[in-house]
Design an enzyme around this catalytic site. Structure first.
Site, mmCIF file in Angstrom:
data_model
loop_
_atom_site.group_PDB
_atom_site.id
_atom_site.type_symbol
_atom_site.label_atom_id
_atom_site.label_comp_id
_atom_site.label_asym_id
_atom_site.label_seq_id
_atom_site.Cartn_x
_atom_site.Cartn_y
_atom_site.Cartn_z
ATOM 1 C CG ASP A 118 -3.145 7.537 -1.582
ATOM 2 O OD1 ASP A 118 -2.817 6.384 -1.889
ATOM 3 O OD2 ASP A 118 -3.098 7.981 -0.419
ATOM 4 C CD GLN A 149 -3.741 2.243 6.656
ATOM 5 O OE1 GLN A 149 -4.418 2.517 7.645
ATOM 6 N NE2 GLN A 149 -4.254 2.190 5.440
ATOM 7 C CG ASN A 179 -2.960 11.303 2.548
ATOM 8 O OD1 ASN A 179 -2.262 10.524 1.904
ATOM 9 N ND2 ASN A 179 -2.754 11.542 3.830
ATOM 10 C CE LYS A 180 -5.625 4.954 3.888
ATOM 11 N NZ LYS A 180 -6.386 3.919 3.145
ATOM 12 N NE ARG A 221 -6.512 0.598 -2.406
ATOM 13 C CZ ARG A 221 -5.741 0.949 -1.382
ATOM 14 N NH1 ARG A 221 -4.664 0.256 -1.094
ATOM 15 N NH2 ARG A 221 -6.049 1.988 -0.632
ATOM 16 N NE ARG A 250 -0.502 1.752 3.538
ATOM 17 C CZ ARG A 250 0.665 2.389 3.680
ATOM 18 N NH1 ARG A 250 1.785 1.743 3.929
ATOM 19 N NH2 ARG A 250 0.714 3.692 3.554
ATOM 20 N N GLY A 251 0.264 2.387 -0.187
ATOM 21 C CA GLY A 251 1.007 3.616 -0.406
ATOM 22 C C GLY A 251 1.113 3.839 -1.902
ATOM 23 C CB ALA A 252 0.091 6.658 -4.065
#
Length: 327
Positions: free
Chosen positions: A229, A188, A239-240, A95, A61-63
């Site tokens: 992201d 996270q 973003n998250k 995603r 995960r993480g763009a």
């Protein structure tokens, strides 16, 4: 690789986070982020569909890291003789919010080789190191920073974006400590960012997401530093989930919010944040008993962002001009 002790994540070899093994058999290997911090375990993927599943369930995960994984997956598909268009389609759907995924696929499609995929990975890590140096110039000595979600080495395939900036600031003696939002629903921040900061011996404390307003009002936070992201052409940033709320709180308390992300996260084809697709994840990640809503991201308006930092430097509003100049 297995164990329960955190390595020095800032110095962790990018290939320990994501790599392509030529085989036999060829495979993409991911450091399974679902198992952290309790276990350090790798997940081997033998096809592009396997990598897409790994992205979907957030093993990676993480763009930027998702983009790197997708690049490796398409190279793997080419090696295995898979239908490349079908492989690209299944990867792109895994995603939808993270633009780095489609960015990576577009760049590797003309040359879907192991060498090109590894080059893309190296380039992304180098972008992180450059932007971290630029971002550190925004912090003054004794800074107490709040960060949200995870934007470290795990999220970028090496070094990190927002957490990379924290590493750089710590090395320069600018940072006193870091507060880490736990980041619901998958924690996270509490699981991954705290693990990375512990490994780097950077003073930190995990806080409940809902404690940020109190700590800002108490004068315990000097700035908010996050990753992204997807960044629209006007600077609106996905973003998250929870980042938008932090931005509103920071503005109310007169604190800057800095977004640190590589140009692979900047989507000039999307004019504003209204055009960014927001992934809604399974409600069971929150509760298995009651109905639930589980949006994975939110969009922070550009007007609440003090600066956007890329590998090219610090960008200020109007972002349509400063980000547009990157092309």
């Amino acid at each position: 690789m297995t164990g329960d002790c955190p390595p020095d994540v800032a110095a962790l070899d990018p290939e320990q986070i994501i790599r392509l093994e030529d085989g036999p058999p060829p495979r993409v290997v991911l450091l399974d982020q679902r198992r952290l911090p309790d276990e350090v375990v790798e997940l081997a993927c033998s096809s592009a569909a396997d990598v897409a599943d790994g992205i979907r369930v957030m093993a990676v995960r993480g763009a930027p890291a998702i983009g790197v994984a997708a690049g490796y997956a398409l190279a793997l598909a080419a090696t295995r003789g898979e239908d490349l268009e079908a492989a690209a389609a299944v990867l792109a759907s895994s995603r939808p919010t993270a633009v780095n995924l489609s960015w990576a696929l577009e760049r590797i499609r003309p040359e879907p080789t192991s060498d090109r995929a590894r080059e893309l990975h190296r380039e992304e890590v180098e972008r992180c190191r450059k932007m971290a140096v630029h971002a550190a110039t925004l912090l003054r000595p004794g800074t107490r920073a709040l960060t949200h979600c995870n934007a470290g080495a795990l999220a970028t395939g090496g070094y990190g974006s927002a957490v990379g900036a924290i590493y750089a600031a710590w090395e320069q003696g600018l940072l006193e400590r870091v507060l880490v939002g736990e980041t619901r629903p998958l924690l996270q921040g509490a699981r991954l960012t705290a693990w990375e900061l512990e490994a780097a011996a950077i003073p930190h404390a995990v806080i409940a997401d809902s404690a940020a307003a109190f700590l800002m009002a108490s004068g315990e936070i000097d700035c908010v530093v996050t990753g992204a992201d997807r960044i629209a052409a006007n600077g609106d940033t996905a973003n998250k989930i929870g980042t938008y709320g932090l931005a509103v709180l920071a503005a109310h308390h007169g604190l800057p919010l800095y977004v640190v992300a590589p140009t692979s996260t900047v989507d000039l084809a999307t004019p504003t944040g209204a055009g960014i697709p927001i992934e809604e994840r399974p409600p069971g990640e929150i509760t298995t008993r009651f109905p639930a809503r589980n949006p994975a991201f939110d969009v922070t308006p550009a007007s609440l962002i003090s600066a956007i930092v890329t590998e090219h430097g610090v960008h200020r509003a109007p972002y349509a001009e400063s980000l547009g100049a990157l092309v």
